[in-house]
Write a protein that holds these residues in place. Structure first.
Motif, PDB file in Angstrom:
ATOM      1  N   THR A  95       0.853  -1.193   0.000  1.00 33.88           N
ATOM      2  CA  THR A  95       0.000   0.000   0.000  1.00 33.88           C
ATOM      3  C   THR A  95       0.884   1.236   0.000  1.00 33.88           C
ATOM      4  OG1 THR A  95      -0.133  -0.060   2.422  1.00 33.88           O
ATOM      5  CG2 THR A  95      -1.928  -1.111   1.190  1.00 33.88           C
ATOM      6  N   LEU A  97       0.904   5.658  -0.263  1.00 36.36           N
ATOM      7  CA  LEU A  97       0.274   6.976  -0.287  1.00 36.36           C
ATOM      8  C   LEU A  97       1.274   7.959  -0.877  1.00 36.36           C
ATOM      9  CD1 LEU A  97      -1.923   9.071   0.574  1.00 36.36           C
ATOM     10  CD2 LEU A  97      -0.708   9.240   2.764  1.00 36.36           C
ATOM     11  N   LYS A 116      -1.196  -0.973  -4.299  1.00 35.59           N
ATOM     12  CA  LYS A 116      -2.524  -0.431  -3.981  1.00 35.59           C
ATOM     13  C   LYS A 116      -2.329   1.051  -3.691  1.00 35.59           C
ATOM     14  CE  LYS A 116      -3.694  -4.869  -1.897  1.00 35.59           C
ATOM     15  NZ  LYS A 116      -3.947  -5.574  -0.618  1.00 35.59           N
ATOM     16  N   THR A 118      -3.002   5.259  -3.231  1.00 35.24           N
ATOM     17  CA  THR A 118      -3.799   6.363  -2.714  1.00 35.24           C
ATOM     18  C   THR A 118      -2.974   7.626  -2.920  1.00 35.24           C
ATOM     19  OG1 THR A 118      -4.743   4.929  -0.993  1.00 35.24           O
ATOM     20  CG2 THR A 118      -5.002   7.315  -0.706  1.00 35.24           C
ATOM     21  N   TYR A 138      -7.326  12.334  -3.570  1.00 36.57           N
ATOM     22  CA  TYR A 138      -7.997  13.096  -2.513  1.00 36.57           C
ATOM     23  C   TYR A 138      -7.373  14.483  -2.417  1.00 36.57           C
ATOM     24  CZ  TYR A 138      -9.883   8.591  -0.986  1.00 36.57           C
ATOM     25  OH  TYR A 138     -10.539   7.379  -0.930  1.00 36.57           O
ATOM     26  N   VAL A 144      -7.905  10.632   4.458  1.00 40.95           N
ATOM     27  CA  VAL A 144      -7.369   9.259   4.541  1.00 40.95           C
ATOM     28  C   VAL A 144      -6.876   8.957   5.951  1.00 40.95           C
ATOM     29  CG1 VAL A 144      -6.756   9.192   2.097  1.00 40.95           C
ATOM     30  CG2 VAL A 144      -5.057   9.988   3.767  1.00 40.95           C
ATOM     31  N   ASN A 147      -6.543   5.408   7.673  1.00 37.65           N
ATOM     32  CA  ASN A 147      -5.745   4.390   6.990  1.00 37.65           C
ATOM     33  C   ASN A 147      -4.289   4.444   7.448  1.00 37.65           C
ATOM     34  OD1 ASN A 147      -7.721   3.407   4.798  1.00 37.65           O
ATOM     35  ND2 ASN A 147      -7.788   5.625   4.608  1.00 37.65           N
TER      36      ASN A 147
END
Length: 285
Positions: A95, A97, A116, A118, A138, A144, A147
């Motif tokens: 994941t 960001l 994944k 973001t 976003y 977020v 998370n």
């Protein structure tokens, strides 16, 4: 815990710089010697308007000018290197960001690489560009906040953040205990910065509120009990920044001069580590 006001205490004059991108206004770059960090003063209350320019190409995919074309060429090369970097970390769920995701190109590469994704991007225009590439972003970190991520990246973003200390605290909360925070910022200790002085394009006042050194990044993140584990160079930045700086200084492109200064900067940085921009790999202690 230190407050952001501490950064504005006991400042000493360092340089006077011009906003060559939008306003032609003059700003003081002041030095905080405790943190070895430079501070832009004053900070405009309407800072958003200083990003409203077609010349501000981190928010566009423009290929109109020589600068745009060089930027886009280098960007495509560095995207692959960035993906290779994040793939080198052992992660639980892959994941990521990306803060300050711009037009979404880095996240698009990450998505193709099995991550994944973001992303955060405050610019409406940049988010629209990203959405056209099927990358939904976003507007801010608060969206977020529930998370946590294996990897968080800020590619030339931290220097733009007004509420610096609080923002760093937020980043820590969003990072998994064994996660990796990657921060890339210009380095005012580099040869090209010292050569161009007030014309150095990476000062980029008033959009760049802070101007970091290795000491500054280390001290800042130690405030939230995080440690710089590794520092990597961004070697292309010296050439691109020098190309812009030559234009600011002489009102001409002078690509050969820019290449020579960029090359000198990288050669000197091989000995002292002070590249034009640096990538910091940061983890929880």
């Amino acid at each position: 815990m230190i407050t952001e006001k501490e950064f504005y205490k006991n400042l000493k004059p360092f340089l006077n710089c011009i906003d060559y991108t939008v306003s032609e206004e003059s700003y003081e770059v002041m030095k905080n010697e405790v943190y070895d960090m430079l501070v832009t003063s004053p900070v405009p209350s309407n800072l958003d308007k200083y990003y409203l320019s077609e010349n501000y190409i981190s928010h566009t995919d423009s290929k109109k000018s020589l600068f745009d074309k060089v930027y886009q060429l280098v960007k495509n090369h560095t995207l692959k290197k960035k993906l290779k970097l994040i793939n080198s970390f052992k992660t639980e769920e892959k994941t990521i960001l990306d803060v300050g995701a711009g037009t979404g190109d880095f996240l698009k590469v990450c998505k193709t690489g099995g991550w994944k994704i973001t992303g955060i991007e405050p610019s409406d225009k940049a988010r629209e560009y990203a959405e056209s590439k099927n990358i939904v972003l976003y507007e801010n970190l608060n969206q977020v906040e529930n998370n946590q991520f294996d990897v968080i990246t800020l590619w030339h973003v931290l220097e733009h953040i007004p509420n610096l200390v609080e923002y760093i605290k937020q980043l820590k909360k969003l990072l998994k205990p064994n996660g990796v925070l990657i921060i890339a910022v210009p380095n005012h200790k580099s040869f090209d910065a010292k050569h161009y002085k007030e014309f150095w394009a990476a000062y980029d006042v008033p959009r760049h509120l802070w101007h970091f050194s290795k000491t500054a990044i280390s001290k800042l993140f130690s405030l939230v009990d995080m440690n710089v584990e590794k520092i990597l160079p961004m070697k292309f930045d010296s050439y691109y920044v020098s190309l812009l700086s030559e234009n600011y200084k002489t009102k001409k492109s002078r690509p050969f001069n820019a290449f020579f200064i960029g090359l000198q900067s990288n050669l000197k940085a091989k000995r002292n580590g002070e590249y034009s921009s640096l990538i910091y790999i940061i983890k929880n202690r």
